[in-house]
Design a protein around this motif. Structure first.
Motif, PDB file in Angstrom:
ATOM      1  N   TYR A 197      26.153  10.705  57.109  1.00 57.92           N
ATOM      2  CA  TYR A 197      25.365  10.024  58.132  1.00 57.92           C
ATOM      3  C   TYR A 197      23.985  10.655  58.639  1.00 57.92           C
ATOM      4  N   PRO A 198      22.980  10.902  57.713  1.00 58.28           N
ATOM      5  CA  PRO A 198      21.871  11.553  57.938  1.00 58.28           C
ATOM      6  C   PRO A 198      21.220  10.702  58.943  1.00 58.28           C
ATOM      7  N   GLU A 199      21.266   9.480  59.095  1.00 57.08           N
ATOM      8  CA  GLU A 199      20.722   8.764  60.210  1.00 57.08           C
ATOM      9  C   GLU A 199      20.942   9.192  61.392  1.00 57.08           C
ATOM     10  N   LEU A 200      21.899  10.119  61.673  1.00 62.65           N
ATOM     11  CA  LEU A 200      22.655  10.249  62.968  1.00 62.65           C
ATOM     12  C   LEU A 200      22.463  12.099  63.117  1.00 62.65           C
ATOM     13  N   ARG A 201      21.655  12.545  62.343  1.00 64.83           N
ATOM     14  CA  ARG A 201      21.554  13.848  62.328  1.00 64.83           C
ATOM     15  C   ARG A 201      20.985  14.452  63.530  1.00 64.83           C
ATOM     16  N   PRO A 202      21.582  15.209  64.282  1.00 64.91           N
ATOM     17  CA  PRO A 202      21.103  15.712  65.733  1.00 64.91           C
ATOM     18  C   PRO A 202      20.011  16.668  65.687  1.00 64.91           C
ATOM     19  N   LYS A 203      19.479  16.615  67.141  1.00 59.44           N
ATOM     20  CA  LYS A 203      18.678  17.244  67.642  1.00 59.44           C
ATOM     21  C   LYS A 203      18.691  17.814  69.044  1.00 59.44           C
ATOM     22  N   LEU A 204      18.017  18.709  69.147  1.00 56.28           N
ATOM     23  CA  LEU A 204      18.214  19.301  70.616  1.00 56.28           C
ATOM     24  C   LEU A 204      17.698  18.483  71.670  1.00 56.28           C
ATOM     25  N   GLN A 205      18.517  18.060  72.649  1.00 59.26           N
ATOM     26  CA  GLN A 205      18.225  17.132  73.719  1.00 59.26           C
ATOM     27  C   GLN A 205      19.551  17.253  74.751  1.00 59.26           C
ATOM     28  N   LEU A 206      19.067  17.140  75.962  1.00 60.09           N
ATOM     29  CA  LEU A 206      19.995  17.648  76.894  1.00 60.09           C
ATOM     30  C   LEU A 206      19.662  16.232  77.931  1.00 60.09           C
ATOM     31  N   ASP A 207      20.534  15.145  77.746  1.00 60.07           N
ATOM     32  CA  ASP A 207      20.522  14.162  78.723  1.00 60.07           C
ATOM     33  C   ASP A 207      21.496  14.358  79.633  1.00 60.07           C
TER      34      ASP A 207
END
Length: 344
Positions: A197-207
């Motif tokens: 699932y490379p399209e869902l690869r995460p990144k730093l984010q804090l919602d």
């Protein structure tokens, strides 16, 4: 013949993949243990048992269990949820690693009365960060009922890390090969999570709204984690006070043999039963509990059969396969299998 088998077993299903993969892992771990127990003294397994116990305790104390949230929540595949879950997971992993790194001398000296454990404890602290870097692809795979992705990845990682442990320990004749193999297995799995699932690869984010929902879910998962911690670690804590590393190593060997069986049951529950139940809850909250019991009879049966069979032949298994130094592992393995039957 294949047609008749397919009537009873879904060869492409997650249940079959989970059972087949963990069966193969059990064979790999059994084979490696047969070699390693002839190379290493029982005390080596005692040290590994201590290290795994410490890491497990710290892991569960700070458990926020983002996996269960992603599987269950209807909005969890949105990027802000996935990124926030990954950020929280990584932050907790770094915190766990720092705690163990700095507390290692105190744990080694005052808890286990073995200052020589300081360096192994410090090294194993890397495990948390390595695990924290894993993407959210495995929870997504469970949510989408594609758990076979996970179990086959775990099978490959187990084979490679077990092979490494055997080769390293053959030449070094010490327990460090087992420690390196634990971190190596986790590193391999982390790399594999980023292949799916490379399209869902995460990144730093804090919602913040997503954070509140994820952390709010811990009120359901935290009690379970603490109960699991109490049930799974009280025996090791007691044994560490009553017995030496030699007996703890024998106990650890029995635990290693029982581990794949208990992991199989836990993974069937998490990767097969829980996703089914979560899907039924999302689609029909009023009847999901009826479907849970009516649609999973084969799964419940499969959970009970294997530990009963292993427990019945535990003493013979140990006597035939292992050095006489490990004979006491037989009755201990029987007790583990009895516990396994009550896991789910």
């Amino acid at each position: 013949m294949a047609l008749s088998i397919s009537k009873f077993v879904n060869l492409k299903g997650d249940l079959f993949a989970t059972a087949a993969s963990f069966g193969a892992q059990a064979v790999i771990k059994l084979g490696s243990s047969l070699i390693l127990t002839r190379i290493l003294r029982p005390e080596a397994y005692g040290i590994i048992t201590i290290l795994m116990s410490v890491t497990f305790v710290i892991e569960l104390i700070g458990d926020i269990n983002v996996t269960l949230f992603i599987i269950r929540d209807k909005n969890s595949e949105e990027p802000r949820y996935l990124n926030t879950a990954w950020t929280l997971q990584l932050a907790r992993a770094v915190l766990n690693s720092v705690v163990l790194l700095f507390c290692a001398p105190l744990i080694a000296k005052y808890v286990y009365h073995a200052p020589s454990l300081t360096n192994p404890l410090r090294f194993i602290s890397i495990w948390y960060v390595v695990a924290g870097l894993a993407s959210m692809s495995f929870p997504i795979a469970i949510r989408r009922k594609r758990s076979r992705i996970i179990v086959y990845s775990e099978l490959a990682a187990t084979f490679l890390s077990s092979s490494f442990a055997v080769i390293y320990c053959y030449y070094s004749r010490d327990y460090w090969g087992l420690i390196y193999a634990i971190v190596l297995q986790r590193a391999l799995l982390t790399v594999m999570t980023h292949l799916y699932y490379p399209e869902l690869r995460p990144k730093l984010q804090l919602d913040w709204s997503a954070s509140r929902e994820i952390l709010g879910f811990t009120k359901f998962t935290m009690p379970s984690s603490l109960i699991t911690l109490a049930l799974s670690q009280f025996d090791k804590i007691a044994l560490l006070r009553l017995f030496d590393l030699n007996f703890l190593g024998i106990y650890g060997l029995a635990g290693n043999i029982a581990g794949p069986i208990e992991s199989l049951i836990s993974n069937i529950s998490q990767m097969v039963l829980y996703p089914r139940c979560a899907h039924d809850f999302r689609t029909d909250p009023d009847t999901y509990w009826i479907k849970y019991y009516m649609d999973n009879i084969k799964v419940f049966f499969s959970i009970l059969v294997m530990p009963a069979a292993i427990g019945g032949g535990a003493r013979l298994l140990i006597a035939v396969l292992y050095d006489p130094r490990y004979a006491l592992a037989g009755p201990i393995l029987q007790a583990f299998m009895l516990r396994a039957m009550f896991l789910r």
